[in-house]
Design a protein around this motif. Structure first.
Motif, PDB file in Angstrom:
ATOM      1  N   PRO A  63      36.992  29.869  26.166  1.00  0.00           N
ATOM      2  CA  PRO A  63      38.238  29.291  26.700  1.00  0.00           C
ATOM      3  C   PRO A  63      38.659  29.874  28.047  1.00  0.00           C
ATOM      4  CG  PRO A  63      38.467  29.717  24.368  1.00  0.00           C
ATOM      5  CD  PRO A  63      37.153  30.312  24.770  1.00  0.00           C
ATOM      6  N   GLU A  64      38.503  31.191  28.220  1.00  0.00           N
ATOM      7  CA  GLU A  64      38.936  31.799  29.477  1.00  0.00           C
ATOM      8  C   GLU A  64      38.076  31.352  30.656  1.00  0.00           C
ATOM      9  OE1 GLU A  64      36.393  34.921  27.246  1.00  0.00           O
ATOM     10  OE2 GLU A  64      37.834  33.316  26.772  1.00  0.00           O
ATOM     11  N   ALA A  65      36.775  31.112  30.395  1.00  0.00           N
ATOM     12  CA  ALA A  65      35.891  30.618  31.451  1.00  0.00           C
ATOM     13  C   ALA A  65      36.183  29.154  31.755  1.00  0.00           C
ATOM     14  CB  ALA A  65      34.429  30.802  31.052  1.00  0.00           C
ATOM     15  N   MET A  66      36.398  28.360  30.714  1.00  0.00           N
ATOM     16  CA  MET A  66      36.724  26.951  30.917  1.00  0.00           C
ATOM     17  C   MET A  66      38.030  26.790  31.676  1.00  0.00           C
ATOM     18  SD  MET A  66      35.737  23.876  30.524  1.00  0.00           S
ATOM     19  CE  MET A  66      34.432  23.993  29.303  1.00  0.00           C
ATOM     20  N   ALA A  67      38.983  27.662  31.409  1.00  0.00           N
ATOM     21  CA  ALA A  67      40.268  27.592  32.094  1.00  0.00           C
ATOM     22  C   ALA A  67      40.096  27.783  33.600  1.00  0.00           C
ATOM     23  CB  ALA A  67      41.223  28.637  31.537  1.00  0.00           C
ATOM     24  N   ARG A  68      39.166  28.624  34.001  1.00  0.00           N
ATOM     25  CA  ARG A  68      38.940  28.834  35.440  1.00  0.00           C
ATOM     26  C   ARG A  68      38.355  27.584  36.088  1.00  0.00           C
ATOM     27  NH1 ARG A  68      42.072  32.564  37.239  1.00  0.00           N
ATOM     28  NH2 ARG A  68      40.914  32.414  39.209  1.00  0.00           N
ATOM     29  N   LEU A  69      37.509  26.844  35.348  1.00  0.00           N
ATOM     30  CA  LEU A  69      36.950  25.608  35.900  1.00  0.00           C
ATOM     31  C   LEU A  69      38.043  24.579  36.173  1.00  0.00           C
ATOM     32  CD1 LEU A  69      33.654  24.818  33.954  1.00  0.00           C
ATOM     33  CD2 LEU A  69      33.934  25.994  36.134  1.00  0.00           C
ATOM     34  N   ASN A  70      39.082  24.614  35.362  1.00  0.00           N
ATOM     35  CA  ASN A  70      40.145  23.620  35.491  1.00  0.00           C
ATOM     36  C   ASN A  70      41.176  23.978  36.558  1.00  0.00           C
ATOM     37  OD1 ASN A  70      39.211  21.827  33.492  1.00  0.00           O
ATOM     38  ND2 ASN A  70      40.063  23.109  31.869  1.00  0.00           N
ATOM     39  N   LEU A  71      41.053  25.185  37.127  1.00  0.00           N
ATOM     40  CA  LEU A  71      42.002  25.603  38.164  1.00  0.00           C
ATOM     41  C   LEU A  71      41.513  25.161  39.532  1.00  0.00           C
ATOM     42  CD1 LEU A  71      43.018  29.281  37.250  1.00  0.00           C
ATOM     43  CD2 LEU A  71      44.449  27.233  37.161  1.00  0.00           C
ATOM     44  N   ALA A  72      42.372  24.511  40.291  1.00  0.00           N
ATOM     45  CA  ALA A  72      42.027  24.124  41.666  1.00  0.00           C
ATOM     46  C   ALA A  72      41.986  25.363  42.546  1.00  0.00           C
ATOM     47  CB  ALA A  72      43.039  23.127  42.192  1.00  0.00           C
ATOM     48  N   ALA A  73      41.003  25.427  43.414  1.00  0.00           N
ATOM     49  CA  ALA A  73      40.879  26.570  44.328  1.00  0.00           C
ATOM     50  C   ALA A  73      41.971  26.504  45.394  1.00  0.00           C
ATOM     51  CB  ALA A  73      39.509  26.562  44.992  1.00  0.00           C
ATOM     52  N   PRO A  74      42.683  27.595  45.645  1.00  0.00           N
ATOM     53  CA  PRO A  74      43.687  27.604  46.719  1.00  0.00           C
ATOM     54  C   PRO A  74      43.032  27.337  48.070  1.00  0.00           C
ATOM     55  CG  PRO A  74      43.878  29.564  45.323  1.00  0.00           C
ATOM     56  CD  PRO A  74      42.599  28.898  44.956  1.00  0.00           C
ATOM     57  N   THR A  75      43.762  26.716  48.958  1.00  0.00           N
ATOM     58  CA  THR A  75      43.208  26.401  50.282  1.00  0.00           C
ATOM     59  C   THR A  75      43.458  27.509  51.301  1.00  0.00           C
ATOM     60  OG1 THR A  75      45.233  25.204  50.850  1.00  0.00           O
ATOM     61  CG2 THR A  75      43.431  23.913  49.895  1.00  0.00           C
ATOM     62  N   GLU A  76      44.451  28.345  51.051  1.00  0.00           N
ATOM     63  CA  GLU A  76      44.745  29.437  51.981  1.00  0.00           C
ATOM     64  C   GLU A  76      43.737  30.561  51.762  1.00  0.00           C
ATOM     65  OE1 GLU A  76      46.133  33.010  53.579  1.00  0.00           O
ATOM     66  OE2 GLU A  76      46.371  32.683  51.419  1.00  0.00           O
ATOM     67  N   ARG A  77      43.240  31.166  52.840  1.00  0.00           N
ATOM     68  CA  ARG A  77      42.107  32.074  52.770  1.00  0.00           C
ATOM     69  C   ARG A  77      42.339  33.251  51.830  1.00  0.00           C
ATOM     70  NH1 ARG A  77      39.665  36.588  55.342  1.00  0.00           N
ATOM     71  NH2 ARG A  77      37.452  36.279  55.860  1.00  0.00           N
ATOM     72  N   ALA A  78      43.422  33.985  52.020  1.00  0.00           N
ATOM     73  CA  ALA A  78      43.665  35.169  51.202  1.00  0.00           C
ATOM     74  C   ALA A  78      43.818  34.798  49.734  1.00  0.00           C
ATOM     75  CB  ALA A  78      44.911  35.907  51.697  1.00  0.00           C
ATOM     76  N   ALA A  79      44.513  33.702  49.456  1.00  0.00           N
ATOM     77  CA  ALA A  79      44.709  33.266  48.070  1.00  0.00           C
ATOM     78  C   ALA A  79      43.385  32.845  47.443  1.00  0.00           C
ATOM     79  CB  ALA A  79      45.713  32.124  48.014  1.00  0.00           C
ATOM     80  N   TYR A  80      42.545  32.186  48.244  1.00  0.00           N
ATOM     81  CA  TYR A  80      41.236  31.763  47.741  1.00  0.00           C
ATOM     82  C   TYR A  80      40.384  32.977  47.373  1.00  0.00           C
ATOM     83  CZ  TYR A  80      36.390  30.258  47.752  1.00  0.00           C
ATOM     84  OH  TYR A  80      35.077  30.076  47.403  1.00  0.00           O
ATOM     85  N   ILE A  81      40.401  33.999  48.201  1.00  0.00           N
ATOM     86  CA  ILE A  81      39.584  35.182  47.937  1.00  0.00           C
ATOM     87  C   ILE A  81      40.039  35.876  46.655  1.00  0.00           C
ATOM     88  CG2 ILE A  81      39.024  37.489  48.817  1.00  0.00           C
ATOM     89  CD1 ILE A  81      39.157  36.075  51.672  1.00  0.00           C
ATOM     90  N   GLU A  82      41.354  35.979  46.453  1.00  0.00           N
ATOM     91  CA  GLU A  82      41.859  36.574  45.225  1.00  0.00           C
ATOM     92  C   GLU A  82      41.504  35.706  44.011  1.00  0.00           C
ATOM     93  OE1 GLU A  82      43.033  39.625  45.003  1.00  0.00           O
ATOM     94  OE2 GLU A  82      42.661  39.736  47.175  1.00  0.00           O
ATOM     95  N   HIS A  83      41.565  34.389  44.188  1.00  0.00           N
ATOM     96  CA  HIS A  83      41.164  33.456  43.123  1.00  0.00           C
ATOM     97  C   HIS A  83      39.687  33.667  42.766  1.00  0.00           C
ATOM     98  CE1 HIS A  83      40.720  29.498  41.091  1.00  0.00           C
ATOM     99  NE2 HIS A  83      39.584  29.408  41.761  1.00  0.00           N
ATOM    100  N   SER A  84      38.839  33.821  43.769  1.00  0.00           N
ATOM    101  CA  SER A  84      37.410  34.038  43.525  1.00  0.00           C
ATOM    102  C   SER A  84      37.169  35.352  42.794  1.00  0.00           C
ATOM    103  CB  SER A  84      36.639  34.028  44.847  1.00  0.00           C
ATOM    104  OG  SER A  84      36.707  32.762  45.457  1.00  0.00           O
ATOM    105  N   LEU A  85      37.888  36.405  43.196  1.00  0.00           N
ATOM    106  CA  LEU A  85      37.744  37.695  42.532  1.00  0.00           C
ATOM    107  C   LEU A  85      38.122  37.589  41.056  1.00  0.00           C
ATOM    108  CD1 LEU A  85      39.129  40.231  45.165  1.00  0.00           C
ATOM    109  CD2 LEU A  85      36.883  40.334  44.087  1.00  0.00           C
ATOM    110  N   ALA A  86      39.242  36.919  40.784  1.00  0.00           N
ATOM    111  CA  ALA A  86      39.687  36.769  39.394  1.00  0.00           C
ATOM    112  C   ALA A  86      38.674  35.993  38.578  1.00  0.00           C
ATOM    113  CB  ALA A  86      41.051  36.083  39.363  1.00  0.00           C
ATOM    114  N   THR A  87      38.094  34.929  39.180  1.00  0.00           N
ATOM    115  CA  THR A  87      37.089  34.124  38.477  1.00  0.00           C
ATOM    116  C   THR A  87      35.849  34.941  38.176  1.00  0.00           C
ATOM    117  OG1 THR A  87      37.878  32.079  39.509  1.00  0.00           O
ATOM    118  CG2 THR A  87      35.631  32.067  38.647  1.00  0.00           C
ATOM    119  N   GLN A  88      35.379  35.690  39.166  1.00  0.00           N
ATOM    120  CA  GLN A  88      34.153  36.458  38.970  1.00  0.00           C
ATOM    121  C   GLN A  88      34.337  37.586  37.962  1.00  0.00           C
ATOM    122  OE1 GLN A  88      31.118  35.591  39.999  1.00  0.00           O
ATOM    123  NE2 GLN A  88      32.176  33.760  40.752  1.00  0.00           N
ATOM    124  N   ARG A  89      35.542  38.135  37.865  1.00  0.00           N
ATOM    125  CA  ARG A  89      35.801  39.156  36.850  1.00  0.00           C
ATOM    126  C   ARG A  89      35.636  38.575  35.446  1.00  0.00           C
ATOM    127  NH1 ARG A  89      37.807  43.956  38.400  1.00  0.00           N
ATOM    128  NH2 ARG A  89      38.721  44.123  40.494  1.00  0.00           N
TER     129      ARG A  89
END
Length: 294
Positions: free
Chosen positions: A155-181
């Motif tokens: 469920p936690e992995a599927m939830a990340r697939l359903n989240l839209a990636a932020p368009t702002e650079r810093a927010a996107y990088i933090e989003h990527s870090l959270a996903t990869q964790r």
């Protein structure tokens, strides 16, 4: 970096190593650019005597984007599949496999050792099924057969697939870090600096989240390869992490069981990623696999 015109599109690609060495084509996964195959990992393969080719799949990175061809949001795609409704996929894994074969044509490589990760493993499997003469050996990493009877993502992995990636650079990088964790297993240290650097490089190189849903639609529309894989008669290596939350290990086991004579490498503590700690094991396995097939 270079570009190849093939299959009605353009693919951005990069080659590393001696062209006289056995060719190894790396096929990356869902929404991932060629640089997700880490430069050091690629150099590790090249230093073992391989001519390494990596490329951006269609709809990601610097390859052709299918602008103007809308795909439903990810959550809606899953809902449509459950209802048996059309997915509206503008292309399938067969098209992406044909892209890979077309890149080989462009490079004047009759056949290659094909290594795919995640969705890239599905593309590699499809190429082995549909154009086996182009594949000297198949390596399927953290991938699956598409068998609908297999366990779904956690469920936690599927939830990340359903989240839209932020368009702002810093927010996107933090989003990527959270996903990869979430995707990483517990058996290897999480290299935050490396993951952050890769996210920054990917955003600056080609931020294009629009292709993500179309690639998921391609996976869903392609159905199961389980039965077709039973007819594959190519040297095959299946690599999977025992802690994969996105494509559970049953997907790798099903691939191994489907392909006659395939080899299986299960890695304890590995999730849905290729951390630095697994590189020696995976590179060694690919080298031995290629040598046996050659």
């Amino acid at each position: 970096m270079a570009r190849a015109r093939t299959n009605g599109i353009e693919l951005e690609y990069e080659v590393t190593g001696n062209p006289a060495d056995p060719p190894v084509v790396l096929v990356m996964g869902l929404g991932a650019q060629l640089i997700v195959w880490d430069d050091e990992f690629v150099l590790g393969l090249a230093r073992r005597g391989h001519f390494v080719v990596r490329f951006d799949n269609r709809d990601v990175g610097l390859s052709t984007h299918f602008d103007g061809v809308a795909a439903p949001p990810v959550a809606e795609l899953f809902a449509r599949r459950l209802k048996g409704e059309p997915l509206g996929a503008p292309y399938t894994l067969s098209d992406m496999a044909a892209d890979t074969a077309g890149l080989l044509d462009h490079l004047e490589i009759p056949s290659a050792h094909v290594v795919g990760a995640s969705m890239g493993g599905m593309i590699a499997q499809t190429l082995a099924i549909e154009q086996p003469r182009r594949v000297r050996s198949l390596t399927s990493i953290m991938s699956s057969t598409g068998n609908p009877a297999l366990p779904p993502a956690k469920p936690e992995a599927m939830a990340r697939l359903n989240l839209a990636a932020p368009t702002e650079r810093a927010a996107y990088i933090e989003h990527s870090l959270a996903t990869q964790r979430i995707m990483a297993g517990n058996g290897f240290p999480f290299d935050e600096e490396r993951v952050r650097r890769q996210a920054e490089r990917g955003y600056d190189r080609a931020f294009y989240p629009q292709g993500f849903a179309r690639q998921i639609a391609a996976i869903m529309a392609s159905g199961s390869r389980r039965e077709a894989l039973e007819a594959v008669r190519l040297p095959t290596l299946v690599v999977h992490g025992l802690e994969d939350p996105l494509v559970p290990v049953e997907g790798g086991l099903d691939t191994h069981e489907a392909v006659p004579g395939s080899e299986l490498l299960l890695i304890d503590g590995m999730g849905h990623s290729l951390p630095r700690g697994v590189w020696p094991t995976v590179i060694d396995a690919i080298q031995k696999h290629v040598a046996r097939a050659t």
